[in-house]
Design a protein around this motif. Structure first.
Motif, PDB file in Angstrom:
ATOM      1  N   PHE A   1      -0.340  23.807  25.718  1.00 30.91           N
ATOM      2  CA  PHE A   1      -0.962  22.679  25.022  1.00 30.91           C
ATOM      3  C   PHE A   1      -0.324  22.437  23.651  1.00 30.91           C
ATOM      4  O   PHE A   1      -0.061  21.293  23.268  1.00 30.91           O
ATOM      5  CB  PHE A   1      -2.474  22.927  24.889  1.00 30.91           C
ATOM      6  CG  PHE A   1      -3.214  21.789  24.279  1.00 30.91           C
ATOM      7  CD1 PHE A   1      -3.610  20.704  25.046  1.00 30.91           C
ATOM      8  CD2 PHE A   1      -3.499  21.763  22.920  1.00 30.91           C
ATOM      9  CE1 PHE A   1      -4.280  19.635  24.481  1.00 30.91           C
ATOM     10  CE2 PHE A   1      -4.165  20.694  22.344  1.00 30.91           C
ATOM     11  CZ  PHE A   1      -4.559  19.622  23.125  1.00 30.91           C
ATOM     12  N   THR A   2      -0.066  23.512  22.901  1.00 27.53           N
ATOM     13  CA  THR A   2       0.421  23.352  21.525  1.00 27.53           C
ATOM     14  C   THR A   2       1.752  22.601  21.495  1.00 27.53           C
ATOM     15  O   THR A   2       1.899  21.602  20.785  1.00 27.53           O
ATOM     16  CB  THR A   2       0.562  24.736  20.845  1.00 27.53           C
ATOM     17  OG1 THR A   2      -0.671  25.418  21.012  1.00 27.53           O
ATOM     18  CG2 THR A   2       0.879  24.602  19.372  1.00 27.53           C
ATOM     19  N   SER A   3       2.720  23.058  22.308  1.00 30.55           N
ATOM     20  CA  SER A   3       4.027  22.381  22.276  1.00 30.55           C
ATOM     21  C   SER A   3       3.963  21.031  22.996  1.00 30.55           C
ATOM     22  O   SER A   3       4.590  20.059  22.574  1.00 30.55           O
ATOM     23  CB  SER A   3       5.117  23.274  22.870  1.00 30.55           C
ATOM     24  OG  SER A   3       4.827  23.609  24.199  1.00 30.55           O
ATOM     25  N   ALA A   4       3.166  20.947  24.079  1.00 32.20           N
ATOM     26  CA  ALA A   4       3.084  19.689  24.839  1.00 32.20           C
ATOM     27  C   ALA A   4       2.463  18.581  24.001  1.00 32.20           C
ATOM     28  O   ALA A   4       2.867  17.415  24.090  1.00 32.20           O
ATOM     29  CB  ALA A   4       2.282  19.901  26.114  1.00 32.20           C
ATOM     30  N   SER A   5       1.495  18.933  23.180  1.00 25.91           N
ATOM     31  CA  SER A   5       0.807  17.882  22.416  1.00 25.91           C
ATOM     32  C   SER A   5       1.686  17.331  21.285  1.00 25.91           C
ATOM     33  O   SER A   5       1.360  16.321  20.683  1.00 25.91           O
ATOM     34  CB  SER A   5      -0.548  18.369  21.891  1.00 25.91           C
ATOM     35  OG  SER A   5      -0.363  19.505  21.111  1.00 25.91           O
ATOM     36  N   GLU A   6       2.830  17.975  21.012  1.00 31.08           N
ATOM     37  CA  GLU A   6       3.798  17.422  20.052  1.00 31.08           C
ATOM     38  C   GLU A   6       4.630  16.308  20.687  1.00 31.08           C
ATOM     39  O   GLU A   6       5.226  15.495  19.993  1.00 31.08           O
ATOM     40  CB  GLU A   6       4.759  18.529  19.566  1.00 31.08           C
ATOM     41  CG  GLU A   6       4.090  19.640  18.763  1.00 31.08           C
ATOM     42  CD  GLU A   6       3.504  19.128  17.463  1.00 31.08           C
ATOM     43  OE1 GLU A   6       4.114  18.248  16.841  1.00 31.08           O
ATOM     44  OE2 GLU A   6       2.403  19.595  17.090  1.00 31.08           O
ATOM     45  N   VAL A   7       4.709  16.300  22.025  1.00 31.42           N
ATOM     46  CA  VAL A   7       5.641  15.416  22.734  1.00 31.42           C
ATOM     47  C   VAL A   7       4.907  14.337  23.547  1.00 31.42           C
ATOM     48  O   VAL A   7       5.321  13.171  23.575  1.00 31.42           O
ATOM     49  CB  VAL A   7       6.514  16.255  23.721  1.00 31.42           C
ATOM     50  CG1 VAL A   7       7.591  15.397  24.347  1.00 31.42           C
ATOM     51  CG2 VAL A   7       7.092  17.466  23.041  1.00 31.42           C
ATOM     52  N   ALA A   8       3.836  14.741  24.230  1.00 32.34           N
ATOM     53  CA  ALA A   8       3.136  13.827  25.136  1.00 32.34           C
ATOM     54  C   ALA A   8       2.483  12.689  24.358  1.00 32.34           C
ATOM     55  O   ALA A   8       2.164  12.830  23.170  1.00 32.34           O
ATOM     56  CB  ALA A   8       2.071  14.602  25.916  1.00 32.34           C
ATOM     57  N   GLY A   9       2.281  11.552  25.049  1.00 36.31           N
ATOM     58  CA  GLY A   9       1.541  10.456  24.436  1.00 36.31           C
ATOM     59  C   GLY A   9       0.049  10.744  24.454  1.00 36.31           C
ATOM     60  O   GLY A   9      -0.689  10.394  23.530  1.00 36.31           O
TER      61      GLY A   9
END
Ligand code: NAD
Length: 311
Positions: free
Chosen positions: A248-256
């Motif tokens: 979640f931490t790294s994905a939420s930097e990239v995902a819309g």
């Protein structure tokens, strides 16, 4: 930073909407939808799930019929109970909590449920109806995911969607629903090669594997919408913690936009079970089915109507 898709709030509004519909039906017709749950044996996780389902059924104003059976019950006895519930006019939905003990065939039991009362959408005729665009009972978790996606996008037409996981209860029906909503759908599974490449192309990524944080943010297409179905228990700083299949931490930097775990897809599953029970009740009485009532956040309910029209 991504938009966090608040499944908890969406589910709460959906349950409120269902509760209002049930109250109207009760006032006008003097009857309420009823959901029967069947729990076999003493699996602690299943006990929690069934308790929550029964509690939320009652909170929505519906009738709850709980059947808790010993793990030693025979398949024939269980099929006997299902036959009784199929015939019971106060019961509009039947839910058999899985897994069942090894001596009982889940397939045999699920397919003994009257498909009109199959609120989990697992009966082979509902699976077939979904696949052929007929008005099926839709499986609760994928239906909940579709509502969150509909709320995010409005129309999903033409989006590249990747579903990782191909189980009968999540991955496969999820892919069918996305296909019926005009996405270009890829299904990945344990033998898929180049998962990273598939992820990078996906406008919509639905994870339904059960492997903690297996997808890092670097695999996600910038601006993509991530629906994380996975529920994994891990230890973090010595404490038990729930995480999804996505980091979640790294994905939420990239995902819309991204669903958190917990508080994303999970709460939608039970809300959709209640919705399916209401839908089954309305169909059994020839009443109009719950539709978009104008409440912005329950637009997803229109999903059911859309699939009735799909060809
Ligand atoms: P499952 O075990 O039946 O299926 C897992 C799928 O993942 C399989 O199709 C398998 O091929 C695939 N897979 C395994 N390893 C893989 C890999 N390395 N790469 C790509 N694919 C891989 O699981 P399920 O019942 O579909 O559940 C999946 C997850 O969703 C679990 O964590 C479960 O707890 C969770 N779940 C959540 C809800 C909810 O309400 N939020 C509901 C159902 C399931």
């Amino acid at each position: 930073m991504s938009r966090i898709i608040d499944g908890k709030l969406f589910a709460q509004r959906l349950r409120e909407f269902i509760g209002q519909q049930v109250a109207i039906i009760k006032t006008e017709h003097g009857v309420v939808p009823g959901l029967a749950t069947i729990l076999v044996g003493q699996n602690p996780a299943s006990e929690v799930y069934v308790r929550n389902k029964a509690r939320q059924t009652v909170e929505a104003g519906m009738a709850s019929f709980k059947h808790t059976l010993d793990a030693t019950i025979s398949q024939a006895e269980l099929l006997g109970l299902i036959a009784e519930l199929n015939a019971n006019e106060d019961v509009h939905g039947i839910l058999v909590q899985l897994p069942l003990p090894a001596h009982i065939s889940a397939e045999r039991v699920i397919n003994a449920i009257d498909p009109r009362k199959d609120v989990d959408g697992f009966h082979v005729s509902n699976v077939g109806m979904l696949g052929t665009g007929q008005p099926a009972m839709l499986p609760c978790t994928p239906l909940g995911c579709m509502m969150l996606l509909r709320e995010q996008f409005g129309s999903l037409t033409g989006k590249n969607a990747l579903v990782v996981g191909r189980s009968n209860i999540v991955g496969k029906p999820m892919a069918q629903l996305l296909l019926a909503d005009d996405c270009t759908v890829t299904i990945a599974h344990r033998y898929s090669e180049n998962l990273e490449e598939h992820c990078r192309r996906a406008d919509i990524l639905v994870m339904a594997v059960g492997k903690p944080q297996m997808i890092p943010g670097t695999w996600i297409k910038p601006g993509a919408t991530v629906i994380d179905v996975g529920i994994n228990r891990i230890e973090r700083n010595g404490k038990p913690t729930l995480v999804g299949d996505v980091d979640f931490t790294s994905a939420s930097e990239v995902a819309g936009a991204i669903t958190p775990v917990p508080g994303g897809v999970g709460p939608m599953t039970i809300a959709c079970l209640l919705l399916n029970t209401l839908t089954a009740f309305c169909r059994s009485k020839g009443m109009p089915e719950p539709a978009n009532s104008g409440l912005e956040l329950v637009n997803g309910i229109g999903v059911i109507q859309e699939f009735k029209k799909a060809s």
